[in-house]
Design a protein around this motif. Sequence first.
Motif, PDB file in Angstrom:
ATOM      1  N   GLY A 110       0.778  -1.237   0.000  1.00  0.00           N
ATOM      2  CA  GLY A 110       0.000   0.000   0.000  1.00  0.00           C
ATOM      3  C   GLY A 110       0.801   1.273   0.000  1.00  0.00           C
ATOM      4  O   GLY A 110       0.278   2.330   0.368  1.00  0.00           O
ATOM      5  N   SER A 111       2.064   1.236  -0.410  1.00  0.00           N
ATOM      6  CA  SER A 111       2.905   2.431  -0.352  1.00  0.00           C
ATOM      7  C   SER A 111       2.499   3.459  -1.405  1.00  0.00           C
ATOM      8  O   SER A 111       2.510   3.162  -2.601  1.00  0.00           O
ATOM      9  N   PRO A 112       2.188   4.711  -0.991  1.00  0.00           N
ATOM     10  CA  PRO A 112       2.032   5.792  -1.971  1.00  0.00           C
ATOM     11  C   PRO A 112       3.388   6.169  -2.565  1.00  0.00           C
ATOM     12  O   PRO A 112       4.440   5.843  -2.007  1.00  0.00           O
ATOM     13  N   ASP A 113       3.381   6.880  -3.674  1.00  0.00           N
ATOM     14  CA  ASP A 113       4.620   7.238  -4.343  1.00  0.00           C
ATOM     15  C   ASP A 113       5.528   8.098  -3.468  1.00  0.00           C
ATOM     16  O   ASP A 113       6.756   7.935  -3.488  1.00  0.00           O
ATOM     17  N   ASP A 114       4.962   9.022  -2.692  1.00  0.00           N
ATOM     18  CA  ASP A 114       5.800   9.913  -1.895  1.00  0.00           C
ATOM     19  C   ASP A 114       6.375   9.228  -0.652  1.00  0.00           C
ATOM     20  O   ASP A 114       7.237   9.788   0.028  1.00  0.00           O
ATOM     21  N   VAL A 115       5.927   8.008  -0.357  1.00  0.00           N
ATOM     22  CA  VAL A 115       6.437   7.254   0.794  1.00  0.00           C
ATOM     23  C   VAL A 115       7.399   6.154   0.351  1.00  0.00           C
ATOM     24  O   VAL A 115       8.246   5.708   1.127  1.00  0.00           O
ATOM     25  N   LEU A 116       7.320   5.747  -0.916  1.00  0.00           N
ATOM     26  CA  LEU A 116       8.040   4.563  -1.387  1.00  0.00           C
ATOM     27  C   LEU A 116       9.548   4.654  -1.172  1.00  0.00           C
ATOM     28  O   LEU A 116      10.178   3.671  -0.753  1.00  0.00           O
ATOM     29  N   GLY A 117      10.163   5.786  -1.451  1.00  0.00           N
ATOM     30  CA  GLY A 117      11.608   5.922  -1.299  1.00  0.00           C
ATOM     31  C   GLY A 117      12.056   5.685   0.132  1.00  0.00           C
ATOM     32  O   GLY A 117      13.049   4.979   0.384  1.00  0.00           O
ATOM     33  N   TYR A 118      11.328   6.272   1.091  1.00  0.00           N
ATOM     34  CA  TYR A 118      11.653   6.055   2.502  1.00  0.00           C
ATOM     35  C   TYR A 118      11.482   4.587   2.879  1.00  0.00           C
ATOM     36  O   TYR A 118      12.303   4.007   3.594  1.00  0.00           O
ATOM     37  N   ALA A 119      10.403   3.974   2.401  1.00  0.00           N
ATOM     38  CA  ALA A 119      10.127   2.575   2.742  1.00  0.00           C
ATOM     39  C   ALA A 119      11.196   1.644   2.171  1.00  0.00           C
ATOM     40  O   ALA A 119      11.618   0.680   2.822  1.00  0.00           O
ATOM     41  N   GLN A 175      -3.122  -6.249   7.940  1.00  0.00           N
ATOM     42  CA  GLN A 175      -2.355  -5.011   7.852  1.00  0.00           C
ATOM     43  C   GLN A 175      -2.256  -4.523   6.411  1.00  0.00           C
ATOM     44  O   GLN A 175      -2.374  -3.320   6.136  1.00  0.00           O
ATOM     45  N   ILE A 176      -2.033  -5.462   5.484  1.00  0.00           N
ATOM     46  CA  ILE A 176      -1.954  -5.084   4.074  1.00  0.00           C
ATOM     47  C   ILE A 176      -3.294  -4.537   3.596  1.00  0.00           C
ATOM     48  O   ILE A 176      -3.363  -3.489   2.936  1.00  0.00           O
ATOM     49  N   ALA A 177      -4.375  -5.236   3.923  1.00  0.00           N
ATOM     50  CA  ALA A 177      -5.706  -4.774   3.522  1.00  0.00           C
ATOM     51  C   ALA A 177      -6.036  -3.435   4.182  1.00  0.00           C
ATOM     52  O   ALA A 177      -6.638  -2.550   3.554  1.00  0.00           O
ATOM     53  N   MET A 178      -5.626  -3.286   5.443  1.00  0.00           N
ATOM     54  CA  MET A 178      -5.862  -2.035   6.150  1.00  0.00           C
ATOM     55  C   MET A 178      -5.126  -0.880   5.483  1.00  0.00           C
ATOM     56  O   MET A 178      -5.687   0.214   5.284  1.00  0.00           O
ATOM     57  N   ASN A 179      -3.856  -1.101   5.119  1.00  0.00           N
ATOM     58  CA  ASN A 179      -3.087  -0.045   4.460  1.00  0.00           C
ATOM     59  C   ASN A 179      -3.741   0.372   3.145  1.00  0.00           C
ATOM     60  O   ASN A 179      -3.831   1.566   2.825  1.00  0.00           O
ATOM     61  N   GLN A 180      -4.181  -0.615   2.375  1.00  0.00           N
ATOM     62  CA  GLN A 180      -4.811  -0.306   1.097  1.00  0.00           C
ATOM     63  C   GLN A 180      -6.118   0.476   1.302  1.00  0.00           C
ATOM     64  O   GLN A 180      -6.403   1.431   0.568  1.00  0.00           O
ATOM     65  N   SER A 181      -6.901   0.067   2.307  1.00  0.00           N
ATOM     66  CA  SER A 181      -8.162   0.762   2.576  1.00  0.00           C
ATOM     67  C   SER A 181      -7.924   2.173   3.101  1.00  0.00           C
ATOM     68  O   SER A 181      -8.618   3.123   2.697  1.00  0.00           O
ATOM     69  N   LEU A 182      -6.954   2.327   4.001  1.00  0.00           N
ATOM     70  CA  LEU A 182      -6.643   3.654   4.540  1.00  0.00           C
ATOM     71  C   LEU A 182      -6.157   4.586   3.435  1.00  0.00           C
ATOM     72  O   LEU A 182      -6.493   5.775   3.404  1.00  0.00           O
ATOM     73  N   LYS A 183      -5.355   4.039   2.529  1.00  0.00           N
ATOM     74  CA  LYS A 183      -4.857   4.842   1.410  1.00  0.00           C
ATOM     75  C   LYS A 183      -6.012   5.254   0.493  1.00  0.00           C
ATOM     76  O   LYS A 183      -6.131   6.432   0.115  1.00  0.00           O
ATOM     77  N   TYR A 184      -6.886   4.301   0.152  1.00  0.00           N
ATOM     78  CA  TYR A 184      -7.969   4.561  -0.792  1.00  0.00           C
ATOM     79  C   TYR A 184      -8.996   5.539  -0.212  1.00  0.00           C
ATOM     80  O   TYR A 184      -9.337   6.562  -0.833  1.00  0.00           O
ATOM     81  N   TYR A 185      -9.482   5.238   0.989  1.00  0.00           N
ATOM     82  CA  TYR A 185     -10.529   6.083   1.568  1.00  0.00           C
ATOM     83  C   TYR A 185      -9.962   7.360   2.183  1.00  0.00           C
ATOM     84  O   TYR A 185     -10.671   8.366   2.284  1.00  0.00           O
ATOM     85  N   GLY A 186      -8.686   7.331   2.577  1.00  0.00           N
ATOM     86  CA  GLY A 186      -8.057   8.553   3.057  1.00  0.00           C
ATOM     87  C   GLY A 186      -7.951   9.597   1.964  1.00  0.00           C
ATOM     88  O   GLY A 186      -8.155  10.801   2.201  1.00  0.00           O
ATOM     89  N   LEU A 187      -7.633   9.153   0.745  1.00  0.00           N
ATOM     90  CA  LEU A 187      -7.525  10.064  -0.388  1.00  0.00           C
ATOM     91  C   LEU A 187      -8.873  10.726  -0.691  1.00  0.00           C
ATOM     92  O   LEU A 187      -8.921  11.847  -1.217  1.00  0.00           O
ATOM     93  N   ARG A 188      -9.953  10.056  -0.339  1.00  0.00           N
ATOM     94  CA  ARG A 188     -11.301  10.578  -0.607  1.00  0.00           C
ATOM     95  C   ARG A 188     -11.904  11.270   0.612  1.00  0.00           C
ATOM     96  O   ARG A 188     -13.114  11.503   0.658  1.00  0.00           O
ATOM     97  N   SER A 189     -11.071  11.564   1.603  1.00  0.00           N
ATOM     98  CA  SER A 189     -11.524  12.244   2.815  1.00  0.00           C
ATOM     99  C   SER A 189     -10.709  13.519   3.014  1.00  0.00           C
ATOM    100  O   SER A 189      -9.840  13.854   2.207  1.00  0.00           O
ATOM    101  N   ALA A 190     -10.974  14.196   4.104  1.00  0.00           N
ATOM    102  CA  ALA A 190     -10.235  15.420   4.415  1.00  0.00           C
ATOM    103  C   ALA A 190      -8.817  15.140   4.895  1.00  0.00           C
ATOM    104  O   ALA A 190      -8.001  16.063   5.001  1.00  0.00           O
ATOM    105  N   TYR A 191      -8.487  13.863   5.142  1.00  0.00           N
ATOM    106  CA  TYR A 191      -7.190  13.537   5.747  1.00  0.00           C
ATOM    107  C   TYR A 191      -6.082  13.315   4.714  1.00  0.00           C
ATOM    108  O   TYR A 191      -4.908  13.504   5.006  1.00  0.00           O
ATOM    109  N   GLY A 192      -6.406  12.886   3.501  1.00  0.00           N
ATOM    110  CA  GLY A 192      -5.395  12.545   2.515  1.00  0.00           C
ATOM    111  C   GLY A 192      -4.827  11.153   2.743  1.00  0.00           C
ATOM    112  O   GLY A 192      -5.262  10.415   3.635  1.00  0.00           O
ATOM    113  N   GLU A 193      -3.829  10.774   1.924  1.00  0.00           N
ATOM    114  CA  GLU A 193      -3.260   9.427   1.989  1.00  0.00           C
ATOM    115  C   GLU A 193      -2.367   9.219   3.199  1.00  0.00           C
ATOM    116  O   GLU A 193      -2.424   8.186   3.877  1.00  0.00           O
TER     117      GLU A 193
END
Length: 464
Positions: A136-145, A267-285
């Motif tokens: 579930g890594s976003p692009d801006d997190v991938l390098g750090y990960a 954890q993997i499913a949670m990360n994917q869900s947090l990323k997907y629904y976070g992007l569609r909320s006020a919180y972001g990814e």
Amino acid sequence: MSNPELHQTTDNPLSSAPIPSLLWKFALPSIIAMLVSSLYNIVDQFFIGRTIGELGNAATNIAFPLSLSCVALALLFGIGGASAFNIASGHGEHDPSEKEQAVYYMGNALVLLAAGGVVLMLLTQLFLEPMLRFFGSPDDVLGYAKTYTRIVSLGFPFLILTTGGGHLIRADGRPKLTMLCNLSGAVVNTILDALFVFRFQWGMAGAALATVIGQVLSGGLALWFLAHCRTVTMCGRHLRLRRIYARRIVSLGAAPGINQLAIMVLQIAMNQSLKYYGLRSAYGEAIPLACAGIITKVNQVFMSFIIGISQGLQPIVSFNYGARQYRRVREGYHKACVCGFAVALTAFLLFQLAPGQIISLFGEGSQEYYRFAENYFRIFLFFTFLNFSQKITSNFFTAIGKPKGGIFLSLTQQILFLLPLILLLPVFWGIDGIMYAGPIADGASAVLALSMAARELSRREYRQ
């Protein structure tokens, strides 16, 4: 004729000492060992959050499924080997030939632990970026990960040896040495984290390198202690894998191992869900990923007490079940549950009353960052006071040689209940649906675990 490999005593304290004192003796070092193990992630989170911030915290959360994989292998072979060893030793009270087999379980478990760590390390090195994107890594997190995980994975064999070997050392009747292995590595990790991250400004790479050095030290100590067991002496032939022993080890370790794999899948499913629904909320990814990662690891500190209690219960229950002292088995389970409930209630009050103070320990954030973290603590972890039951009961069934019950219970909370809920509820309630999935799954799994335990303990032999 006595076997020169075995140093036997005529009165094993597991069969005669008071259950509360035994539980204290075995659980306390286990709790400390689990706490210290969880500190590896907490310490990195603290230093990374203070220097890099939200993106660094999100990166460690993305890498977290691999740490769970290490724990899964350690529990599969470590608890499986320890349970087989203790049950064989308990049967040896009636049949000395059984006691002579115990050392083979110890040796085969050690080989499986080492092999599992090497295989996981190689797979991570070969498929690092696809793994992190799948987690579930976003692009801006991938390098750090990538920076963090590529280095941390080098320590996987030593982490698995430390965690799994600790169960074997505890089964040998030396729980304090298990604590020493974990404590030494964690102290070194903390000191080097401060040096590498704060002083040398090495960032994610510095935190990862400190972790690996601590794990190498802990793993080396575990190997040394296992090479000098107190109750048995391992020789080269005991390290030769044999199907009969490996199958028994895997059977008894399947429940805790599958439980950790279930947590990893979740954890993997949670990360994917947090990323997907976070992007569609006020919180972001990044905010949901960062907050959920911190809260998961804080919750691990609480679960360290529960898992430590269940692991301290294991040799007591396994030996006495093998020795047919069923009243002591029942008393051990009841005492463990009382202790677990006291710890769980304390954690519940802390999570409900001071979520903002807890999250602020791991760096500053925006108003949305704190709002999400406080809601996640209070809603997702609302039934924390019941979360002792599933872990203790699952390990109880494994400890008495009934792995099917343990495996089933290990799947209930994460896979049968929580995973479908975090996929379904957000469809209707958005990111808030992920939060409300937590208490529903926790409550259902607690009711099921306690019901299964009551049914098992109502059998005739436990009342005689």
